[in-house]
Design a protein around this motif. Sequence first.
Motif, PDB file in Angstrom:
ATOM      1  N   THR A   7      -9.687   2.861   1.408  1.00  0.00           N
ATOM      2  CA  THR A   7      -8.785   3.542   0.909  1.00  0.00           C
ATOM      3  C   THR A   7      -7.790   3.956   1.955  1.00  0.00           C
ATOM      4  N   GLU A   8      -8.969   5.060   2.489  1.00  0.00           N
ATOM      5  CA  GLU A   8      -8.132   5.240   3.770  1.00  0.00           C
ATOM      6  C   GLU A   8      -6.179   5.598   4.641  1.00  0.00           C
ATOM      7  N   GLY A   9      -5.705   5.547   4.451  1.00  0.00           N
ATOM      8  CA  GLY A   9      -4.421   5.477   4.435  1.00  0.00           C
ATOM      9  C   GLY A   9      -3.618   4.440   3.979  1.00  0.00           C
ATOM     10  N   GLN A  10      -3.928   4.397   3.037  1.00  0.00           N
ATOM     11  CA  GLN A  10      -2.976   3.198   2.096  1.00  0.00           C
ATOM     12  C   GLN A  10      -2.230   4.593   0.919  1.00  0.00           C
ATOM     13  N   SER A  11      -1.342   3.745   0.336  1.00  0.00           N
ATOM     14  CA  SER A  11      -0.229   4.734  -0.583  1.00  0.00           C
ATOM     15  C   SER A  11      -0.633   5.304  -2.077  1.00  0.00           C
ATOM     16  N   SER A  12      -0.312   6.113  -1.971  1.00  0.00           N
ATOM     17  CA  SER A  12      -0.767   7.017  -3.474  1.00  0.00           C
ATOM     18  C   SER A  12       0.325   7.962  -3.930  1.00  0.00           C
ATOM     19  N   GLY A  13       0.528   8.426  -4.712  1.00  0.00           N
ATOM     20  CA  GLY A  13       1.819   9.342  -5.350  1.00  0.00           C
ATOM     21  C   GLY A  13       1.405  10.604  -4.951  1.00  0.00           C
ATOM     22  N   ARG A  14       0.735  10.505  -4.105  1.00  0.00           N
ATOM     23  CA  ARG A  14       0.036  12.171  -3.686  1.00  0.00           C
ATOM     24  C   ARG A  14       0.781  12.730  -2.761  1.00  0.00           C
ATOM     25  N   GLU A  15       1.192  11.908  -1.723  1.00  0.00           N
ATOM     26  CA  GLU A  15       2.279  12.539   0.079  1.00  0.00           C
ATOM     27  C   GLU A  15       2.897  13.091  -0.610  1.00  0.00           C
TER      28      GLU A  15
END
Lengths: 235, 389
Positions: free
Chosen positions: A227-235
Amino acid sequence: MELTPQNKSNEQLPESIEAGDKERWASLIGGGAMVLMGLRQRSLRGVLMAVAGGGLLYQGAKKQSTLKQAQEAIGLNQPIKVEKTVTINKPAAELYSYWHDFAKLPTFMKHLESVTVIDSKKSHWVAKAPLDTNVEWDAEIIQERENELIAWASAEDADIENSGFVRFKPAPDNRGTEVKVVLEYNPPGGAIASAVAKLFGEEPEQQIGDDLRRFKQLMETGEIATTEGQSSGRE
Amino acid sequence: MKAVCWEGTTKVEVKNVPDPKILNPRDAIIKITSTAICGSDLHLYDGYVPTMQKGDILGHEFMGEVVELGSAVKNVQIGDRVVVPFTISCGNCFFCNRDLWSLCDNSNPNAWIAEKIMGHSPSGLFGYSHMLGGYAGGQAEYARVPFADVGLFKIPDGLSDDQVLFLTDIFPTGYMAAENCDIKPGDTVAIWGCGPVGQFAIRSAYMLGADRVIAIDRVPERLQMAKEQGKAEVLNYEEVDVGEALKEMTGGRGPDACMDAVGMEAHGTGLEGFYDEAKQALRLETDRPTALRQVIVACRKGGTVSIPGVYGGFIDKMPMGAAMNKALTMKMGQTHVHRYLKPLLEHIQNGDIDPSFVITHSMKLEDAPKGYEIFKHKKDNCIKVVLKP
């Protein structure tokens, strides 16, 4: 039913440490003078060296699991020793040949930067260490049996004295191959010690387990789940 | 893109996040056309599932159109309309090969966390905590689908999103729960919980040959749906003693199979309900097993207990004495979604069932926080919310 407290000394008796199966690797380091000789060096490396050097292997005559004895003996010298087994849904030959090309190990062993194969026996290993540093050592294959086992040990002057073996054993009823890794290393003293501690993590057993899981994923599915490099609301 | 992000207990926000990327050769990217809020999302919403992180994208019931493919995905084309099973499965391991897709060995990159708690790890799930993979979910405009060559299921033309969306989770979940009831001719199946999964379980139990289905809940509109659309006999557990009522309705024998379609946040009544709520609030137990206790005690001797309700950890005061002495069979598990896609699609195509019956609210993705709110509190007669990005 009455439960009596375990008599601790009982656990040392030969009958309670009887080898339950006839696994080849147990016999490899099992029984006899060669092993005792190796044990005098108080390390897995010693056992492997002794066995490989002598080539005298026999199924422990007293049916004792010398691995357990080896573990105890090794414990005296306090190296770190881990073992982990995983079943992979592929034939042993396929797994053996991938592993035997040491240069490919960093694809699933997260802490390795690179492994350079020098010749059929020798290789040079570079592992990632904290603070953008590397730890390096030379290793040598000290025992191999096609599609069954590869054992290796670091060269005498290595920063981290380490050794290990991987064994491939067909699982029952076409369930693939049981892959067992046994790894041992001596944390050195001095400045490098903490780097090495981090290198193998606080739980080396889990790291080896995770490496093996990634090997399984790669062999079974052709890729390593991430899941490394996937989208999230943390970026 | 816009995505529904978990920001803490009972707090979700629709945020702008980076678009998903192909990370592995077997990945695909889907442009989402429909996505739903599931009852098990409420366990995340309410903060009962450990290893959630602020900013995690929620959602595991979604479908859409393929817009990008990894180099190893050959059996799906860009532009295909697909549904996505909520369980992520590799299709290569021992478990996938045995049709046990939710137990996939290879799809959870954080398997070690699950192993510490459960001994072994189940498959990774979309948008369902880092313990179960930490995969970004599908309550978003786009989603990355790993193992897309086995995870995407192409939908034939002529069926609407609302008819096929629930193939991703709640329809197969209700169906597997009914299948687990081992229904024989003449059987009575009692189902605790008339939420979306319970509704599909009622329909599925009849499809699998149940003679009678008795459904138990307390929310009037759910009971009404179970009765009018599902043809179930219904019991409101706030009005009757369920155990006694079931005995009376089954000639004293008890139901042949009992299903717990409720799970970890069951509402209890009286002292026992208070006990569980207090213990869960203090984190002294992870789940409130009120429904499960009732199911075990109510089931007839030698009967079957089926558990599609989601449990997360450790529960207190289980009537194992009843389960053992009455020789019950217990069957449970996350749904092996891939197993049911084709047969259940056929049921939809044959007109045996139109799964859209369960939808009460259809709203924009931006309205997700409101969707969670009304679904949790069963406001506005809400049974199932579908979001349209």
